[in-house]
Design an enzyme around this catalytic site. Structure first.
Site, PDB file in Angstrom:
ATOM      1  N   ASP A  40     -10.943  -6.528  -0.597  1.00 51.41           N
ATOM      2  CA  ASP A  40     -10.343  -5.453   0.189  1.00 51.41           C
ATOM      3  C   ASP A  40      -9.835  -6.074   1.473  1.00 51.41           C
ATOM      4  OD1 ASP A  40     -10.687  -2.153   0.179  1.00 51.41           O
ATOM      5  OD2 ASP A  40     -10.232  -3.046   2.143  1.00 51.41           O
ATOM      6  N   CYS A  99      -7.809   1.985   1.618  1.00 54.15           N
ATOM      7  CA  CYS A  99      -8.859   1.211   0.951  1.00 54.15           C
ATOM      8  C   CYS A  99      -8.338   0.638  -0.360  1.00 54.15           C
ATOM      9  CB  CYS A  99     -10.051   2.120   0.674  1.00 54.15           C
ATOM     10  SG  CYS A  99     -11.257   1.386  -0.443  1.00 54.15           S
ATOM     11  N   HIS A 134     -15.239  -0.284   3.037  1.00 56.33           N
ATOM     12  CA  HIS A 134     -15.098   1.037   3.635  1.00 56.33           C
ATOM     13  C   HIS A 134     -16.285   1.920   3.344  1.00 56.33           C
ATOM     14  CE1 HIS A 134     -10.919  -0.395   3.351  1.00 56.33           C
ATOM     15  NE2 HIS A 134     -10.738   0.291   4.468  1.00 56.33           N
ATOM     16  N   SER A 174       0.793  -1.223   0.000  1.00 55.23           N
ATOM     17  CA  SER A 174       0.000   0.000   0.000  1.00 55.23           C
ATOM     18  C   SER A 174       0.827   1.276   0.000  1.00 55.23           C
ATOM     19  CB  SER A 174      -0.917   0.012   1.222  1.00 55.23           C
ATOM     20  OG  SER A 174      -1.721  -1.136   1.200  1.00 55.23           O
TER      21      SER A 174
END
Lengths: 376, 626
Positions: free
Chosen positions: B368, B387, B374, B329
């Site tokens: 996810d 997210c 989310h 991420s």
């Protein structure tokens, strides 16, 4: 002593008979044996009383003598027949070396055949003059431009392949062996002048395109060794000190300080002449040169006596190459020629060159002992 | 052709050949005479001169090896220095004059507990050398051994201590992967190094800065020309050309900060890289586990080397420079920026995150990390809470070509060009790359996972730190550099001009959006790295990441705690601070560390807080004393 004279004579003639049956040329055999004994003596001193070095050299010379006698046994007609084949094989091996050769001392010279390592450039030293002698003996009275160009091609191919390795010393020897055949074959003086001009004009090409930096450096060092006393000039400075300090009679066997104190690099191999000059002085050097001259004289005699063109040309060329060997090595050690890796023939420590050298003497003996009609 | 060959031809040919032989023989005689003339010149004319050089007073040229340059950190703390090494030498000639060699050796052996092998080696050496030469016997004596010998020295005539120089790394563990080490010159190196320069040198840089800057550190060798007598003993020095010490290097590294980073990684395998944003100075370059470079200087023992080689934690592996990890991420801020720059998303636009992403008409669901999703998510929330669905969708819209082009500008998949050898380039995939290496076309699914830093993408810790610094620098490319300045005998001879004038054309407005989101990661509601924000009076911008690949192979005999650990993801964190005026960018990768927020972020925070506290007292860290 006197009483033994006749029996000694008898045993000497017995040995002579055996040697003759072995197709060995006795005068040549004797001078070669003498120089090899000299090699043992000086090598023991130059290597710092190293028994291993001495024993290895004795074994190598033994093998080389065996090869020499073996080759002397073969009829020169056989050599003539296989000249083209052997030359072709040599060229292929040279190409193989360039492609897959093992790196040894920074240059690609060795071919590793698994069980032993082999230096094709050594073999080509003999096969190139064989090839040219074969070719020119077929065309000896019609040496026109076409034949000349082919002959030049036959010389240049191995020369350039070896120069590429890079091994300048050997490529020089191969080239001179080929040129010698041309010369002995009787090419006209006009052509000699032209070829000489061509070679002279080739020198800039060699200098700027073919030579490596280190090789150029060696040539420049010749003119001013003091410019780089720690690097390139080191060999030649130390070598000159060794020779010069030998004086007329030398410092005596084992008395060379330059080699004994490890000042002189490669004192057992390429620079062994410096040790010789230091220990035996000018007198010894003259003796050694005379010994070489005897070998050369005998070989030229063999060449003149040879019965056909092929044998003449081959014998003449091999002899001349031997001389070039001597001249280039001593010239480099005494500082009048650039340092190229050429050993002192018959004296330096080293296997391969010894084998090829004695092999070529084997050819000469074969030429001399296989004559169809005896001269006397 | 040969049919026309007649007796007359044969005679003519014979005559020509004979003539040529005569000519050659004359040539040979002339050349040999030339050799003789030269020999006469050397041996009669030059005899006096050369004999003086050789017999009475030999000239010996010996090399004076240069002192290797010292390596300092940015504040002048010594990292690599030269220390005296004590060696024991034996003069057999002197020993014999005063006693018995064998007996002396026996007493020495008893005094210093010398293994028998050394004695055998000594006799071997002695055979090879001249009788008057000294023979090195023991090297690198400990202080205790030196002291023990010094006391008994009068009883050992002919045995002497000699001092040489050896390399010492005072912060070995901390700097092994940056400074590297020197070692004995091996045969291969001997061929490529300039012979005259290295004649008296024993060491050469093997890795790290020691290797990259070998030419500068080594210096220039000098030499002496000594007169020696016939036995080779030095009588008088004729000429001396002093050696020139190698240049001293000041690294950009801050060893105190390096220590903080190294200690922060305690218990984990991983890497931390910190870069000063304005200059590109690499402040921290840590890879853990590390090793003691001093082991290598005088030849590492087989046992020690095997221990290093066989360790599952691979301590010799420079993770900061050569470790390639999926960025996870941590790539999201850059992806978000790409989206804004290409105009495919707007900051306030939201998408709905149901906990998975699906391509139309395809069954496969891209999940996810938050199973229930989310909900409605805009860019800020997507970065703050990391997210995945938002970035799956963004990656799909951008497509691989635009992603590849944009990420390459930030240096993903490219070497940073740091002044260390052996850097890995990482990988940012493209259509062309996949076709060449995987022999397959690019699928949309590939794009989707590329959007969250998984799939083929690989980055090094150094690359991540540099990309973060470039982002914090508003697109002005930061080029990491390890050597700050070079000095020779106390004056600076060269200051590296920091390159980095190149800029990525970016809209400041878009960068502001991304930075605001990254601030939210640390300081905002639901931020994934919230715990590091306490107690500081400035803002840190960051992004957490977890990556699903483990690289370290673990042995089954490891205890259960470790076994569990290998199943964990890699934890990542990128960050810079203070947000108002960015000074330092930090990237952290912890192998099998689990969550970026809980493991990697606190490590980065330690580095940032220490750096800023030292940098300017106005930056306070209230937790410092805890």
């Amino acid at each position: 002593m006197k009483t033994n004279d006749s029996s000694q004579f008898e045993s000497a003639s017995l040995i002579g008979n055996i040697l003759r049956k072995l197709h060995v040329d006795i005068p040549l055999f004797l001078v070669l044996t003498l120089s090899c004994l000299l090699s043992f003596i000086i090598l023991y001193s130059a290597s710092g009383k190293n028994d291993d070095v001495l024993i290895r050299q004795i074994v190598r010379i033994g093998i080389a003598f065996g090869l020499m006698i073996g080759l002397a046994h073969i009829n020169p007609e056989q050599f003539k027949r296989y000249s083209t084949f052997l030359y072709g094989v040599g060229i292929l091996l040279l190409i193989a070396v360039l492609l897959v050769g093992e790196i040894g001392k920074g240059a690609q010279r060795w071919l590793d055949l698994g069980f032993f390592r082999f230096q094709p450039s050594e073999m080509i030293k003999i096969t190139t003059p064989m090839m040219l002698a074969w070719y020119l003996s077929k065309h000896h009275f019609e040496l026109k431009w076409k034949q000349l160009l082919i002959a030049m091609g036959l010389i240049l191919t191995p020369t350039l392949l070896i120069a590429k390795q890079p091994d300048l010393g050997t490529s020089l020897l191969v080239a001179s062996s080929g040129v010698a055949v041309l010369f002995f074959a009787g090419i006209s003086w006009r052509l000699i002048v032209i070829i000489a001009t061509l070679i002279a004009s080739f020198i800039p090409v060699l200098w700027f395109y073919l030579m490596h930096d280190y090789q150029r450096g060696r040539v420049l060092t010749l003119f001013n060794p003091e410019a780089d006393p720690m690097g390139r000039g080191y060999h030649i400075i130390q070598s000159k000190i060794a020779i010069g300090s030998g004086g007329i009679y030398g410092k005596g066997w084992m008395g060379s300080t330059q080699a004994q104190l490890n000042y002189l690099p490669e004192s057992s191999t390429d620079f062994i002449f410096a040790v010789f000059a230091e220990e035996f002085g000018l007198a010894g050097c003259l003796g050694l040169l005379i010994l070489y001259l005897l070998i050369i004289g005998r070989c030229l005699y063999i060449a003149v006596q040879a019965q056909n063109t092929y044998c003449r040309l081959l014998a003449g060329s091999l002899t001349f190459t031997f001389f070039v060997y001597v001249f280039v090595n001593i010239g480099m050690v005494i500082g009048i020629l650039p340092v190229v890796g050429v050993p002192l023939p018959l004296i330096s420590y080293g296997g391969t060159s010894m084998v090829t050298l004695l092999g070529s003497f084997g050819l000469l003996m074969s030429i001399h002992t296989h004559k169809k009609f005896l001269a006397h | 052709m040969s049919g026309r060959y007649t007796i007359r031809d044969a005679i003519a040919e014979n005559r020509i050949f004979f003539n040529r032989v005569v000519i050659i023989f004359i040539l040979i005689i002339v050349s040999m005479t030339g050799l003789v003339v030269r020999l006469v010149y050397l041996q009669i004319e030059g005899f006096e001169y050369y004999a003086t050089l050789a017999t009475k007073n030999q000239i010996r040229i010996s090399s004076i090896p240069p002192m290797r340059g010292v390596i300092y950190d940015r504040n002048g703390v010594v990292l690599a220095e030269n220390r005296p090494a004590y060696n024991l030498k034996i003069f057999p000639e002197k020993v014999k004059k005063n006693g018995n060699l064998k007996e002396t050796l026996a007493r020495l052996q008893q005094l210093l507990a010398i293994p028998d092998k050394k004695i055998i080696d000594f006799y071997k050496q002695r055979k090879r050398r001249k009788y008057f030469e000294t023979i090195p016997f023991l090297s690198n004596l400990t202080e205790e051994e030196v002291a023990r010998f010094a006391v008994m020295r009068p009883f050992f005539p002919g045995v002497e201590i000699n001092v040489s120089s050896t390399r010492y790394y005072s912060h070995g563990l901390l700097t092994a992967h940056v400074v590297g080490y020197v070692g004995r010159i091996n045969k291969k190196e001997l061929k490529s190094l300039p012979f005259a320069e290295y004649r008296g040198t024993h060491f050469v840089g093997k890795v790290g800065v020691e290797k990259s800057y070998e030419a500068l550190l080594h210096g220039k060798a000098g030499y002496t020309e000594e007169e020696t007598n016939a036995q080779g003993r030095s009588v008088n020095t004729l000429r001396k050309v002093d050696s020139q010490s190698g240049a001293n290097l000041y690294l950009t590294l801050d060893i105190k900060l390096q220590e903080v980073a190294y200690n922060a990684l305690e218990g984990y395998n991983g890497a931390i890289v910190a870069i000063e944003i304005k200059t590109g100075d690499v402040l921290v370059f840590t890879s853990r586990p590390s090793f003691d470079p001093n082991l290598f200087v005088n030849g590492i023992s087989t046992k020690d080397y095997r221990a290093l080689q066989d360790s599952e934690d691979r301590p010799m592996f420079n993770r900061a420079l050569r470790g390639q990890y999926p960025p996870g991420s941590t790539i999201k801020p850059f992806m978000g920026l790409a989206g804004l720059e290409y105009g495919v998303i707007k900051p306030r636009e939201s998408i709905y995150c149901p906990g998975y992403y699906k391509l139309p008409n395809v069954k496969h669901r891209f999940r996810d990390w938050k199973r229930w999703g989310h909900g409605s998510t805009n860019l800020k929330k997507a970065i703050t809470q990391s997210c995945d669905v938002y970035f799956y969708s963004l990656a799909m819209t951008l497509g691989i070509d635009r992603m590849h082009s944009f990420m390459s500008k930030f240096g993903f998949g490219q070497k940073t060009g740091i002044d260390l050898q052996g850097e890995k380039s990482g990988l940012f995939p493209s259509r062309a790359w996949k076709k060449e290496h995987k022999k397959k076309v690019w699928y949309p699914g590939n794009s989707i996972i590329t959007g969250i830093g998984q799939g083929f993408t690989l980055t090094t810790p150094l690359q991540l730190a540099r990309a973060t610094a470039t982002l914090a620098n508003y697109g002005k490319i930061v080029n990491p550099f390890l050597v700050d300045r070079i000095t020779q005998s106390n004056h600076t001879i060269s200051v590296f001009t920091k390159p980095g004038k190149a800029s990525i054309p970016l809209k400041a407005k878009n960068i502001d959006e991304i930075i605001a989101a990254m601030v939210n990661v640390v300081h905002g509601q639901g931020g994934t790295a919230r715990r590091i924000s306490t107690g500081i009076n400035y803002q840190i911008a960051g992004k957490t990441g977890t990556a699903q690949v483990f690289t370290v192979k673990q042995n089954e005999t490891y205890n259960s705690h470790k076994l569990k650990k290998k199943l964990h993801d890699h934890a990542l964190f990128i960050s810079f601070a203070p947000v108002a005026d960015p000074q330092i960018a930090v990237a952290v990768i912890v192998e099998n560390g689990g969550h970026g927020g809980s493991v990697a972020a606190p490590m980065a925070a330690k580095v940032i807080k220490k750096f800023l506290a030292d940098y300017d007292p106005k930056f306070k860290d209230n937790n410092e004393n805890q």
